[in-house]
Design a protein around this motif. Sequence first.
Motif, PDB file in Angstrom:
ATOM      1  N   GLU A   3       0.831  -1.193   0.000  1.00  0.00           N
ATOM      2  CA  GLU A   3       0.000   0.000   0.000  1.00  0.00           C
ATOM      3  C   GLU A   3       0.869   1.248   0.000  1.00  0.00           C
ATOM      4  O   GLU A   3       1.926   1.269   0.634  1.00  0.00           O
ATOM      5  CB  GLU A   3      -0.906   0.017   1.234  1.00  0.00           C
ATOM      6  CG  GLU A   3      -1.891  -1.141   1.260  1.00  0.00           C
ATOM      7  CD  GLU A   3      -2.721  -1.181   2.526  1.00  0.00           C
ATOM      8  OE1 GLU A   3      -2.281  -0.618   3.555  1.00  0.00           O
ATOM      9  OE2 GLU A   3      -3.808  -1.761   2.478  1.00  0.00           O
ATOM     10  N   ILE A   4       0.427   2.271  -0.714  1.00  0.00           N
ATOM     11  CA  ILE A   4       1.062   3.580  -0.680  1.00  0.00           C
ATOM     12  C   ILE A   4       0.112   4.478   0.103  1.00  0.00           C
ATOM     13  O   ILE A   4      -1.078   4.571  -0.229  1.00  0.00           O
ATOM     14  CB  ILE A   4       1.322   4.125  -2.093  1.00  0.00           C
ATOM     15  CG1 ILE A   4       2.289   3.194  -2.831  1.00  0.00           C
ATOM     16  CG2 ILE A   4       1.867   5.548  -2.026  1.00  0.00           C
ATOM     17  CD1 ILE A   4       2.535   3.567  -4.268  1.00  0.00           C
ATOM     18  N   GLU A  28       6.755   9.477  -8.636  1.00  0.00           N
ATOM     19  CA  GLU A  28       5.625  10.216  -8.070  1.00  0.00           C
ATOM     20  C   GLU A  28       4.329   9.599  -8.569  1.00  0.00           C
ATOM     21  O   GLU A  28       4.142   9.406  -9.771  1.00  0.00           O
ATOM     22  CB  GLU A  28       5.684  11.688  -8.464  1.00  0.00           C
ATOM     23  CG  GLU A  28       6.760  12.458  -7.753  1.00  0.00           C
ATOM     24  CD  GLU A  28       6.753  13.942  -8.068  1.00  0.00           C
ATOM     25  OE1 GLU A  28       5.785  14.435  -8.675  1.00  0.00           O
ATOM     26  OE2 GLU A  28       7.732  14.606  -7.707  1.00  0.00           O
ATOM     27  N   VAL A  29       3.422   9.298  -7.629  1.00  0.00           N
ATOM     28  CA  VAL A  29       2.159   8.674  -7.999  1.00  0.00           C
ATOM     29  C   VAL A  29       0.950   9.544  -7.675  1.00  0.00           C
ATOM     30  O   VAL A  29      -0.078   9.457  -8.327  1.00  0.00           O
ATOM     31  CB  VAL A  29       2.019   7.274  -7.353  1.00  0.00           C
ATOM     32  CG1 VAL A  29       3.026   6.305  -7.958  1.00  0.00           C
ATOM     33  CG2 VAL A  29       2.176   7.319  -5.839  1.00  0.00           C
ATOM     34  N   VAL A  30       1.080  10.392  -6.658  1.00  0.00           N
ATOM     35  CA  VAL A  30      -0.010  11.284  -6.242  1.00  0.00           C
ATOM     36  C   VAL A  30       0.606  12.605  -5.783  1.00  0.00           C
ATOM     37  O   VAL A  30       1.696  12.619  -5.215  1.00  0.00           O
ATOM     38  CB  VAL A  30      -0.830  10.661  -5.083  1.00  0.00           C
ATOM     39  CG1 VAL A  30      -1.875  11.636  -4.543  1.00  0.00           C
ATOM     40  CG2 VAL A  30      -1.510   9.364  -5.507  1.00  0.00           C
ATOM     41  N   ILE A  41       3.791  12.402  -3.418  1.00  0.00           N
ATOM     42  CA  ILE A  41       3.808  11.080  -2.798  1.00  0.00           C
ATOM     43  C   ILE A  41       4.458  10.137  -3.802  1.00  0.00           C
ATOM     44  O   ILE A  41       4.001  10.020  -4.943  1.00  0.00           O
ATOM     45  CB  ILE A  41       2.386  10.593  -2.448  1.00  0.00           C
ATOM     46  CG1 ILE A  41       1.657  11.610  -1.566  1.00  0.00           C
ATOM     47  CG2 ILE A  41       2.441   9.217  -1.799  1.00  0.00           C
ATOM     48  CD1 ILE A  41       2.301  11.875  -0.226  1.00  0.00           C
ATOM     49  N   GLU A  42       5.532   9.487  -3.368  1.00  0.00           N
ATOM     50  CA  GLU A  42       6.287   8.584  -4.247  1.00  0.00           C
ATOM     51  C   GLU A  42       6.079   7.138  -3.837  1.00  0.00           C
ATOM     52  O   GLU A  42       5.846   6.839  -2.662  1.00  0.00           O
ATOM     53  CB  GLU A  42       7.781   8.916  -4.159  1.00  0.00           C
ATOM     54  CG  GLU A  42       8.112  10.321  -4.594  1.00  0.00           C
ATOM     55  CD  GLU A  42       9.587  10.648  -4.448  1.00  0.00           C
ATOM     56  OE1 GLU A  42      10.330   9.870  -3.813  1.00  0.00           O
ATOM     57  OE2 GLU A  42      10.003  11.690  -4.967  1.00  0.00           O
ATOM     58  N   SER A  43       6.220   6.266  -4.805  1.00  0.00           N
ATOM     59  CA  SER A  43       6.187   4.832  -4.520  1.00  0.00           C
ATOM     60  C   SER A  43       7.500   4.434  -3.854  1.00  0.00           C
ATOM     61  O   SER A  43       8.568   4.842  -4.294  1.00  0.00           O
ATOM     62  CB  SER A  43       6.005   4.041  -5.818  1.00  0.00           C
ATOM     63  OG  SER A  43       6.048   2.657  -5.541  1.00  0.00           O
ATOM     64  N   GLY A  44       7.404   3.647  -2.808  1.00  0.00           N
ATOM     65  CA  GLY A  44       8.605   3.166  -2.133  1.00  0.00           C
ATOM     66  C   GLY A  44       9.086   1.839  -2.679  1.00  0.00           C
ATOM     67  O   GLY A  44      10.126   1.330  -2.276  1.00  0.00           O
ATOM     68  N   THR A  45       8.334   1.279  -3.608  1.00  0.00           N
ATOM     69  CA  THR A  45       8.646  -0.035  -4.147  1.00  0.00           C
ATOM     70  C   THR A  45       8.137  -0.143  -5.573  1.00  0.00           C
ATOM     71  O   THR A  45       7.376   0.701  -6.027  1.00  0.00           O
ATOM     72  CB  THR A  45       8.002  -1.132  -3.261  1.00  0.00           C
ATOM     73  OG1 THR A  45       8.404  -2.416  -3.708  1.00  0.00           O
ATOM     74  CG2 THR A  45       6.489  -1.053  -3.282  1.00  0.00           C
ATOM     75  N   ASP A  64      -3.722   7.394   5.359  1.00  0.00           N
ATOM     76  CA  ASP A  64      -4.787   6.831   4.533  1.00  0.00           C
ATOM     77  C   ASP A  64      -4.165   6.147   3.326  1.00  0.00           C
ATOM     78  O   ASP A  64      -3.165   6.626   2.770  1.00  0.00           O
ATOM     79  CB  ASP A  64      -5.740   7.915   4.028  1.00  0.00           C
ATOM     80  CG  ASP A  64      -6.758   8.360   5.063  1.00  0.00           C
ATOM     81  OD1 ASP A  64      -6.790   7.791   6.167  1.00  0.00           O
ATOM     82  OD2 ASP A  64      -7.535   9.298   4.755  1.00  0.00           O
ATOM     83  N   VAL A  65      -4.742   5.039   2.885  1.00  0.00           N
ATOM     84  CA  VAL A  65      -4.242   4.305   1.717  1.00  0.00           C
ATOM     85  C   VAL A  65      -4.667   5.026   0.450  1.00  0.00           C
ATOM     86  O   VAL A  65      -5.854   5.278   0.248  1.00  0.00           O
ATOM     87  CB  VAL A  65      -4.756   2.845   1.718  1.00  0.00           C
ATOM     88  CG1 VAL A  65      -4.297   2.119   0.457  1.00  0.00           C
ATOM     89  CG2 VAL A  65      -4.261   2.110   2.970  1.00  0.00           C
ATOM     90  N   LEU A  66      -3.694   5.358  -0.391  1.00  0.00           N
ATOM     91  CA  LEU A  66      -3.954   6.027  -1.662  1.00  0.00           C
ATOM     92  C   LEU A  66      -4.023   5.036  -2.809  1.00  0.00           C
ATOM     93  O   LEU A  66      -4.894   5.126  -3.669  1.00  0.00           O
ATOM     94  CB  LEU A  66      -2.860   7.064  -1.944  1.00  0.00           C
ATOM     95  CG  LEU A  66      -2.588   8.084  -0.832  1.00  0.00           C
ATOM     96  CD1 LEU A  66      -1.397   8.957  -1.215  1.00  0.00           C
ATOM     97  CD2 LEU A  66      -3.821   8.919  -0.544  1.00  0.00           C
ATOM     98  N   LEU A  67      -3.051   4.102  -2.830  1.00  0.00           N
ATOM     99  CA  LEU A  67      -2.950   3.104  -3.897  1.00  0.00           C
ATOM    100  C   LEU A  67      -2.624   1.753  -3.298  1.00  0.00           C
ATOM    101  O   LEU A  67      -1.943   1.673  -2.270  1.00  0.00           O
ATOM    102  CB  LEU A  67      -1.828   3.464  -4.878  1.00  0.00           C
ATOM    103  CG  LEU A  67      -1.833   4.816  -5.550  1.00  0.00           C
ATOM    104  CD1 LEU A  67      -0.522   5.051  -6.268  1.00  0.00           C
ATOM    105  CD2 LEU A  67      -2.978   4.913  -6.526  1.00  0.00           C
TER     106      LEU A  67
END
Length: 70
Positions: A3-4, A28-30, A41-45, A64-67
């Motif tokens: 989860e991101i 960057e995803v959000v 907000i970046e993906s850590g994986t 809160d879960v975004l993705l």
Amino acid sequence: MKEITASMAGTVLNVYVAAGAQVNPGQEVVMLESMKMEIPIESGTEGVVREVRVSIGDFVNEDDVLLVLE
């Protein structure tokens, strides 16, 4: 599944990925807006986006879960 989550409370300004998209670490995803600042907000994986749980204009709280990634 991975989860991101939101790093802080804010309003979703942009969502850069959709379900089925491949993401990489650091991508960057959000984009959130909080206190008139833009917070990327970046993906850590790496993974494939299984579910996008937010839309532009949504207010989110910290953690809160975004993705959801597979």
